[in-house]
Write an enzyme that holds these catalytic residues in place. Structure first.
Site, PDB file in Angstrom:
ATOM      1  N   GLN B 221      -2.372 -10.810  -0.342  1.00  7.65           N
ATOM      2  CA  GLN B 221      -1.309 -10.166  -1.102  1.00  7.65           C
ATOM      3  C   GLN B 221       0.059 -10.437  -0.478  1.00  7.65           C
ATOM      4  O   GLN B 221       1.077 -10.066  -1.062  1.00  7.65           O
ATOM      5  CB  GLN B 221      -1.527  -8.643  -1.134  1.00  7.65           C
ATOM      6  CG  GLN B 221      -2.803  -8.211  -1.799  1.00  7.65           C
ATOM      7  CD  GLN B 221      -3.053  -6.717  -1.676  1.00  7.65           C
ATOM      8  OE1 GLN B 221      -4.171  -6.321  -1.381  1.00  7.65           O
ATOM      9  NE2 GLN B 221      -2.053  -5.875  -1.902  1.00  7.65           N
ATOM     10  N   ARG B 368      -4.229   1.441  -3.260  1.00  4.72           N
ATOM     11  CA  ARG B 368      -3.123   2.001  -4.038  1.00  4.72           C
ATOM     12  C   ARG B 368      -2.593   3.262  -3.373  1.00  4.72           C
ATOM     13  O   ARG B 368      -2.388   4.282  -4.034  1.00  4.72           O
ATOM     14  CB  ARG B 368      -3.590   2.319  -5.462  1.00  4.72           C
ATOM     15  CG  ARG B 368      -3.609   1.086  -6.353  1.00  4.72           C
ATOM     16  CD  ARG B 368      -4.235   1.372  -7.682  1.00  4.72           C
ATOM     17  NE  ARG B 368      -3.328   1.123  -8.795  1.00  4.72           N
ATOM     18  CZ  ARG B 368      -3.726   1.024 -10.055  1.00  4.72           C
ATOM     19  NH1 ARG B 368      -4.995   1.142 -10.362  1.00  4.72           N
ATOM     20  NH2 ARG B 368      -2.879   0.808 -11.013  1.00  4.72           N
ATOM     21  N   CYS B 369      -2.371   3.194  -2.064  1.00  5.73           N
ATOM     22  CA  CYS B 369      -2.032   4.423  -1.348  1.00  5.73           C
ATOM     23  C   CYS B 369      -0.563   4.506  -1.013  1.00  5.73           C
ATOM     24  O   CYS B 369      -0.089   5.552  -0.593  1.00  5.73           O
ATOM     25  CB  CYS B 369      -2.852   4.534  -0.071  1.00  5.73           C
ATOM     26  SG  CYS B 369      -2.299   3.453   1.244  1.00  5.73           S
ATOM     27  N   GLU B 738       1.065   2.856  -8.221  1.00  5.39           N
ATOM     28  CA  GLU B 738       0.171   3.742  -7.485  1.00  5.39           C
ATOM     29  C   GLU B 738       0.253   5.204  -7.898  1.00  5.39           C
ATOM     30  O   GLU B 738      -0.505   6.022  -7.393  1.00  5.39           O
ATOM     31  CB  GLU B 738       0.459   3.598  -5.983  1.00  5.39           C
ATOM     32  CG  GLU B 738      -0.021   2.250  -5.468  1.00  5.39           C
ATOM     33  CD  GLU B 738       0.717   1.765  -4.248  1.00  5.39           C
ATOM     34  OE1 GLU B 738       1.869   2.172  -4.065  1.00  5.39           O
ATOM     35  OE2 GLU B 738       0.149   0.979  -3.487  1.00  5.39           O
TER      36      GLU B 738
END
Lengths: 290, 792
Positions: B221, B368-369, B738
């Site tokens: 990513q 997704r934090c 998120e």
């Protein structure tokens, strides 16, 4: 997937398949492959030979015979049963279980007989067959024999099939009156192994239970035949006392282990709750019919 | 005469995702699709034990298998100083174990072979002799006086504590508690989860001795961070390293860290002078790579009788596994957990955190934090509901009393962040109206009389998305800005490259929409490219919902630079001075004579064929964007549930989501992000976690144990929106990726807790599995869920 090396044969007759099994030490039958292939992927199963029976004709049937029995061929897929109107008409327990087997993808390919032969304590069909007093027809080099499913499964993932025998058919015996029943499964997600599941079959006549069977899933090291619980229902009119007794005996017949799906006590509680609920559902639908 | 912005696929167009064209045809190009001539295949042997000393490793049987080219061991890595590598949090991590294994699934050996089947056979043939050590699976065990030291490799490490960290004002918070009418307390564990992208991790390392160039195809990513890290670890000059992240099958933060598999494949390629492919399997991904959460809370709110929150105290313990490898801004040891309570007007707050080592896979910042904002907001909203219940106050009213008001911005949060915009009460009200709040409360009371358990749960939160700014946010000292480079060709078509890296977010679609908005070039005329460090401008990658706030802003800014140059060209073509030129979407015209104009496409042609004297030809530029602040989207999620008292099974009746993420570039993609996030929120609340047994075995190592909800279980979602533009973002956008994953879980859990409120239950740890809910109903007690899993 990267399994160990194996050989593959795809015979076109059952005799040929039986001969291949007899001639090879470490051979496995491949029908739907929905349990076998994942196990090979993980290298838990490393058969030397796969005997693929999918090219053998005329084994995908399921039918209600004139003698009142119901027969399911070795290549009949879960999805065939899920969509079947004759199954709904004749075998309410199997019809209730069909949409709860694994997930839609597995149901498309996996087979009824294969599931019984896999003898997983989590198998839905084996428990249904135990409740129904069903049998498996095994064919070997010397012909066919029928084995009741309660005797067919000899332990977790093991059956009484000989090395050169193939289970070619599942048979559900004729109902003693009107057949009813139901299947309930607690799973955290579609396709999950059951926390617990219960199959109840009832043959009713004149408001009285003529025959009953209860099979339990996921609460022991193999499919459990809760025969004493079923016996508590036979002869009753499904009064509260009989139902409570059956629910209690079914919970006693289960032998679960606590794990991340729930404690042993919880699973036993689910068994008794489901026995009660299935019978209540049966009574509710009878009332609607009446 | 201005163009219709929606028709050209500009801002606000629900344009179909251009990348889907290849994905739905099976034409995506993932790492595993890449085949290089002469490529070898690598497979990793992982530790079956959670904690053990390695006595010996025998690789002779593996070498005896035809087609096995090399068996890499920790010893071989150590000979090249590569047995350990630095992590993104200034710790070290074993690449291949030399002394001990410290978690189940840790990399022990790697086999490189002619094909992946042989590589597996090779792995099975390796014999490792282990001497088992006691495994540690939770912080209590880790901090026990007699606990075995997990990191005995580290000088000066005398126990299993990694760090102690604090934030906020302890003194004033203590005072607030002393003066409070009432203190509400609640303890809980946010369980370990895993992002589990459908595509696991993998790499193909291709070292070319003739050019000294290392090319690595990699599931990353953040390819530029990897390039920097590889140049440091492998001592290869940065310009000789090319990282290519092709199509990614999901990331969710799992593909930010540098994993041992990447490093081993690189060394193997250098030693063997062949391309080496490593493709992780699902189990390898689930048991060894970056997880999310695993944080324990002791939370307290100081309350006034009228419902006003006077102070917050949070004492947290985080379980990082065997190596502290969290991918997060270096200043913040426990991410942005102190963003908690940002949407509430609270005078003071204080938080402590202790990080500990355990015999579990390393990680903690993923799924997704947004740098542990998931934990912050879940704890916040569970504490808020418990406080409302303790006060006997309606949970919606309690929030109304404490939410920041619209005209209070800019507003310092209790822990010192600066929020800048929002309409919190409006969002809450839309949610309450949508779910018919008062009516449901009546239904609930009515149902209770018949023994049915209904519940309603609210979660309101604003979260910080879009790190940096560069003053406060860096990873390994590299500042967290981002970049875009735009080349407009002579026919007015264009290619845009950014330092971000899409993994499903739809950058190829939305970035083109931003350019269309700024320049009037139709979105379909713009191709977007990311992920190749030889061609893309330097950027910090895509995670923490930072792409739209940072790289997206850079796309705006580079487009504006292009427009400024095109304006000069337009003035030249129209034979007027710059000041007499006006802009409308896609076209410059002469002030006062709107029919005299030139299109952006005509300017592009002139840039290559007819530039004014003294001007450089061409029409391309780049922009590096350093955001002045984080963006602060707000969300209100409300769920209603029914709990089956006899089984503990609960079903969602309705789920209403009100999201304010500022200006929406592509509303369809935004809605997709919210629905995906709510699905993950439901998963975590209902079924999904990774736990461990007493022996340190990972439970959750495959999709039979680690549950992803299917369409069958996933409830329907009802989406609503409010738009409060971000005051500092060029197009007013805020992060959204998120929000629902962060804010959603508390809505479901609060709803179940609301259903059990009258039984006296205040907390059940996630996931709210039927057996836990049933136990709570039976006992009237809270149910904790931390490892080791109970085998009763």
């Amino acid at each position: 997937m990267f399994p160990s090396r194996f050989r593959y044969e795809a015979p076109t007759s059952i005799e040929e398949a039986i001969a291949l099994l007899g001639a090879n030490e470490d051979a496995k039958v491949l029908a739907g492959g929905q349990s076998l292939i994942p196990m090979m992927k993980l290298r838990f199963a490393n058969p030397a030979l796969l005997v693929d029976i999918n090219n053998i004709p005329d084994m995908g049937y399921h039918r209600a015979d004139a003698d009142g029995s119901f027969r399911i061929g070795a290549l009949c897929r879960h999805a065939d049963l899920e969509k079947s109107t004759i199954l709904r008409e004749h075998q309410p327990l199997l019809a209730a279980a069909a949409p709860l087997v694994a997930d839609p993808i597995v149901r498309t390919r996996g087979t009824f007989v294969g599931s019984v032969c896999h003898a997983d304590p989590q198998g839905d069909w084996a428990a249904c067959m135990v409740a129904l007093g069903g049998s498996v027809i095994a064919q070997g080099p010397n012909g066919k024999r029928a084995v009741e499913v309660k005797d067919f499964v000899s332990g977790p993932f093991t059956t009484v099939l000989a090395r050169d025998e193939i289970a070619i058919e599942g048979v559900v015996p004729k109902a003693q009156g009107t057949r009813t029943g139901g299947y309930l499964k607690l799973e955290r997600r579609v396709g999950d192994f059951a926390t617990a599941a219960v199959a109840v079959s009832l043959d009713m006549s004149g408001g009285v239970v003529k025959n009953a069977g209860i099979g339990l899933v996921g609460v022991g090291s193999q499919t459990i035949n809760a025969s004493e619980a079923a016996a508590a229902l036979i002869g009753s009119s499904l009064d509260d006392e009989a139902v409570d007794r059956a629910a209690e005996l079914a919970a006693e017949a289960s032998n679960p282990r606590g794990d991340h799906r729930g404690s042993a006590d919880y699973k036993r509680h689910i068994v008794s709750t489901f026995v009660t609920r299935i019978i209540a559902n049966v009574q509710r639908s009878e009332m609607q019919v009446a | 005469m201005a163009l219709d912005e929606i028709k050209i696929g500009g801002l606000g167009a629900s344009r179909r995702r251009v990348e889907d064209n290849r994905f739905i045809r099976g034409k995506g190009n993932y790492v595993d699709d890449v085949v290089l001539p002469g490529m070898l295949h690598m497979e990793i042997l992982r530790s079956p034990l959670a904690h053990a000393r390695i006595k010996s490793i025998d690789t002779s049987a593996a070498y005896a298998i035809p087609g096995v080219r090399m068996v890499m061991t920790g010893e071989m890595m150590a000979a090249r100083n590569l047995a350990w590598m630095p992590t993104l949090s200034y710790d070290t991590q074993a690449v291949l174990a030399t002394d001990k294994v410290r978690f189940q699934g840790q990399e022990v050996c790697a086999v490189i072979a002619d094909d992946p089947y042989i590589a597996r056979d090779g792995v099975e043939a390796i014999v490792v002799d282990y001497e088992p050590l006691p495994p540690i699976v939770n912080p209590t065990q880790a901090m026990a006086d007699d606990a075995v030291l997990i990191r005995d490799d580290k000088v000066n490490q005398s126990n299993n504590v990694i760090f102690d960290w604090e934030v906020g004002d302890r003194e004033s918070t203590d005072r607030a508690f002393a003066e409070a009418d009432m203190v509400s307390e609640i303890d809980m564990h946010y369980p370990r989860s895993h992002p589990s992208p459908i595509e696991a991790c993998g790499s193909i390392a291709d070292y070319d001795r003739s050019t000294s160039k290392l090319t690595v195809y990699m599931t990353s990513q953040a390819p530029h961070i990897v390039r920097a890290a590889v140049s440091m670890v492998a001592e290869i000059h940065e310009h000789m390293i090319r990282i290519i992240a092709p199509d990614l099958g999901g990331g969710f933060g799992n593909k930010v860290p540098v994993y041992p598999g990447y490093v081993i494949s690189i060394l193997a390629s250098i030693l063997l002078e062949k391309p080496v492919k490593w493709i992780e399997d699902k189990t390898g991904n689930l048991i060894s790579t970056g997880f999310g959460r695993d944080v324990y809370l002791k939370g307290k709110l100081a309350l006034r009788k009228d419902g006003k929150i006077l102070g917050v105290r949070m004492d947290t313990v985080s379980d990082h596994g065997a190596f502290f490898s969290d991918a997060q801004p270096s200043k913040f040891k426990i991410g942005l957990i102190h963003s908690a309570f940002a949407c509430y007007d609270i005078p003071t707050a204080y938080l402590t955190n202790r990080g500990v080592y355990t015999n579990k896979a390393p990680g903690g910042v993923a799924y997704r934090c947004s740098f542990r904002v998931t934990e912050a907001m879940f704890f916040q909203e569970r504490m808020v509901q418990a406080a409302a219940d303790d006060l006997g106050m309606d949970q919606a009213e309690f929030r109304r009393v404490n939410l920041v008001k619209d005209d209070d911005f800019p507003k310092r949060t209790p822990f010192g962040f600066l929020t800048d915009s929002g309409q919190y009460e409006k969002c809450l009200q839309i949610g309450l109206d949508a779910i018919d709040y008062d009516n449901f409360k009546e239904q609930k009371a009515e149902a209770a009389k018949r023994g049915r358990l209904l519940g309603i749960g609210i979660s309101t939160m604003t979260e910080p998305l879009g790190a940096g700014n560069s003053r406060e946010y860096d990873i390994l000292g590299i500042k967290m800005f981002d970049s875009a480079e735009l080349r407009v060709h002579m026919t007015g078509k264009a290619i845009l490259r950014t330092g971000a890296k899409t993994q499903g977010q739809g950058h190829e679609t939305t970035w083109a929409q931003i350019v269309a908005h700024e320049l009037g070039i139709p979105a379909e005329d713009i191709v977007v490219e990311e992920g190749d460090t030889d061609t893309a401008p330097f950027g910090m990658g895509t995670y923490a919902s930072r792409s739209t706030p940072v790289a997206g802003a850079a796309v705006s800014m580079v487009s504006r630079k292009i427009r400024a140059k095109a304006r000069k060209i337009a003035a030249h073509l129209l034979e007027v001075s710059d000041e007499d030129i006006e802009w409308e979407l896609g076209r410059f015209y002469v002030r006062g004579a709107q029919d005299r104009g030139v299109t952006i496409q005509e300017c592009a042609m002139a840039a290559y064929s007819n530039v004014p004297d003294g001007m450089e030809p061409g029409l391309e530029n780049n922009a590096y964007y350093d955001p002045p602040n984080l963006t602060w989207p707000f969300a209100c999620y409300i769920s209603t549930v029914e709990v089956d008292p006899l089984t503990g099974v609960w079903d969602v009746i309705r789920m209403v989501a009100v999201d304010d993420c500022g200006v929406r570039i592509n509303p369809m993609i935004v809605e997709g992000q919210i629905m995906g996030g709510l699905t993950e929120a439901y998963a975590m609340a209902n079924m999904q976690f990774i736990t461990f047994d007493e022996d340190g075995n990972c439970i959750g190592s495959n999709y039979m144990d680690y549950l992803l909800p299917t369409a069958w279980e996933t409830p329907g979602f009802e989406l609503h929106e409010v738009v409060t533009p971000c005051p500092h973002h060029p197009i007013g956008a805020k992060g959204i990726g998120e929000c629902a994953t962060v804010g959603g879980p508390a809505a479901f859990v609060n709803a179940v807790m609301d259903a059990l409120k009258d039984i006296g239950v205040r907390n059940i740890d996630m996931p709210l599995l039927p057996d836990r809910v049933y136990e709570a109903i039976q006992t009237g007690q809270d149910v904790s869920g931390h490892p080791p899993v109970k085998n009763r």
